[in-house]
Design an enzyme around this catalytic site. Structure first.
Site, PDB file in Angstrom:
ATOM      1  N   ASP A   8      21.065  -1.970  -1.299  1.00 23.87           N
ATOM      2  CA  ASP A   8      19.820  -1.367  -0.840  1.00 23.87           C
ATOM      3  C   ASP A   8      18.702  -2.180  -1.511  1.00 23.87           C
ATOM      4  O   ASP A   8      18.944  -2.897  -2.488  1.00 23.87           O
ATOM      5  CB  ASP A   8      19.784   0.099  -1.301  1.00 23.87           C
ATOM      6  CG  ASP A   8      18.446   0.745  -1.035  1.00 23.87           C
ATOM      7  OD1 ASP A   8      17.957   0.642   0.099  1.00 23.87           O
ATOM      8  OD2 ASP A   8      17.880   1.348  -1.971  1.00 23.87           O
ATOM      9  N   ASP A  10      14.792  -1.134  -1.890  1.00 24.81           N
ATOM     10  CA  ASP A  10      13.796  -0.374  -2.657  1.00 24.81           C
ATOM     11  C   ASP A  10      14.459   0.465  -3.741  1.00 24.81           C
ATOM     12  O   ASP A  10      15.282   1.326  -3.441  1.00 24.81           O
ATOM     13  CB  ASP A  10      13.020   0.559  -1.709  1.00 24.81           C
ATOM     14  CG  ASP A  10      12.270  -0.209  -0.625  1.00 24.81           C
ATOM     15  OD1 ASP A  10      11.612  -1.184  -0.962  1.00 24.81           O
ATOM     16  OD2 ASP A  10      12.351   0.186   0.550  1.00 24.81           O
TER      17      ASP A  10
HETATM   18  C1  BG6 Z   1      13.642   2.400   2.487  1.00 27.98           C
HETATM   19  C2  BG6 Z   1      12.854   3.190   1.470  1.00 27.98           C
HETATM   20  O1  BG6 Z   1      14.299   1.336   1.859  1.00 27.98           O
HETATM   21  O2  BG6 Z   1      12.792   1.862   3.500  1.00 27.98           O
HETATM   22  C3  BG6 Z   1      12.002   4.240   2.157  1.00 27.98           C
HETATM   23  O3  BG6 Z   1      13.735   3.797   0.542  1.00 27.98           O
HETATM   24  C4  BG6 Z   1      11.132   3.580   3.219  1.00 27.98           C
HETATM   25  O4  BG6 Z   1      11.211   4.881   1.189  1.00 27.98           O
HETATM   26  C5  BG6 Z   1      12.028   2.832   4.202  1.00 27.98           C
HETATM   27  O5  BG6 Z   1      10.357   4.529   3.904  1.00 27.98           O
HETATM   28  C6  BG6 Z   1      11.248   2.128   5.319  1.00 27.98           C
HETATM   29  O6  BG6 Z   1      10.485   1.101   4.753  1.00 27.98           O
HETATM   30  P1  BG6 Z   1       9.348   0.296   5.507  1.00 27.98           P
HETATM   31  O7  BG6 Z   1       9.052  -0.850   4.566  1.00 27.98           O
HETATM   32  O8  BG6 Z   1       9.932  -0.191   6.807  1.00 27.98           O
HETATM   33  O9  BG6 Z   1       8.211   1.213   5.721  1.00 27.98           O
HETATM   34 MG    MG Z   2      16.363   2.672  -2.219  1.00 37.52          MG
END
Ligand code: BG6
Ligand code: MG
Length: 216
Positions: A8, A10
């Site tokens: 993963d 984030d």
């Molecule tokens: C995930 C995060 O990896 O990505 C979420 O944990 C986030 O918090 C999601 O909303 C979507 O991310 P993005 O960058 O496409 O807005």
């Molecule tokens: Mg995450």
């Protein structure tokens, strides 16, 4: 035998989970309510639009599809302001070494993230070149806990599902790994990630070989 690691993004490789929280909180405040850290836990691993739906429900706010798209873009613009300041120094401790050591023992590496900004973040932090496959929010239609993102990652690497280990900081992400018949390393606290096969505070705590020995 373990042949691949699926990460993963984030909260596992970079600390963008904090940026998401800041941007969502700012949006909630603009809409007249607040979100706290406990509620934010439930957003981890969830796609942008599904997160917005959850936040609006939490605040008791109802919006049209057009307004939702407008606010999702505003949140993403605020989020990108923070992402654009990122450098190689923003990778979480031990990540680069862990990825390089994994490659050196023959483990294939894929990203399995819900984020549509994943490639930009990996590029800014200089670790994009260490990945054999990138599966992100642009390639999947179903949010974690659905296993789609990890199933596609294993397929892209040409590795059987039960030979993959997933690294996740989100409860929903560990659920997705388990639904894909993969092993899961939880990055964070035991309180949140009690569904993982192994828990560690970060990728600087154990080597790839130690993870493989302990998780089997
Ligand atoms: C995930 C995060 O990896 O990505 C979420 O944990 C986030 O918090 C999601 O909303 C979507 O991310 P993005 O960058 O496409 O807005
Ligand atoms: Mg995450």
């Amino acid at each position: 035998m373990i042949k691949a690691f699926l990460f993963d993004l984030d909260g596992v490789l970079v600390d963008t989970a904090v940026f998401h929280y800041k941007a969502w909180k700012r949006l909630a405040n603009q809409l007249g309510f607040d979100i706290d850290e406990e509620f934010n836990e439930t957003l981890k691993g969830i796609s942008r639009m599904d997160s917005l739906d959850a936040i609006l429900k939490h605040g008791g706010v109802s919006l049209s599809q057009e307004e939702k798209e407008k606010y999702a873009k505003i949140k993403n613009d605020w989020y990108l302001e923070l992402v654009n300041q990122m450098t190689v120094n923003d990778i979480l401790p031990g990540v680069e070494t862990f990825l390089k050591e994994s490659r050196s023992i023959g483990i294939k590496i894929a990203l399995g993230s819900a984020s549509k900004n994943a490639s930009l973040i990996l590029e800014k932090t200089g670790i994009l070149v260490l990945f054999d496959a990138i599966i992100d929010g642009n390639h999947v239609s179903r949010s974690k806990p659905d296993p789609e993102v990890f199933l596609k990652g294993a397929e892209a690497l040409g590795v059987e599902n039960d030979a993959c280990v997933v690294f996740e900081d989100a409860y929903a992400g560990v659920q997705a790994a388990k639904a894909a018949n993969m092993l899961a390393v939880g990055i964070g606290s035991e309180e949140v990630l009690h569904n993982a096969d192994l828990i560690t505070k970060g990728l600087n705590e154990m080597s790839p070989s130690e993870i493989i020995t302990k998780i089997l």
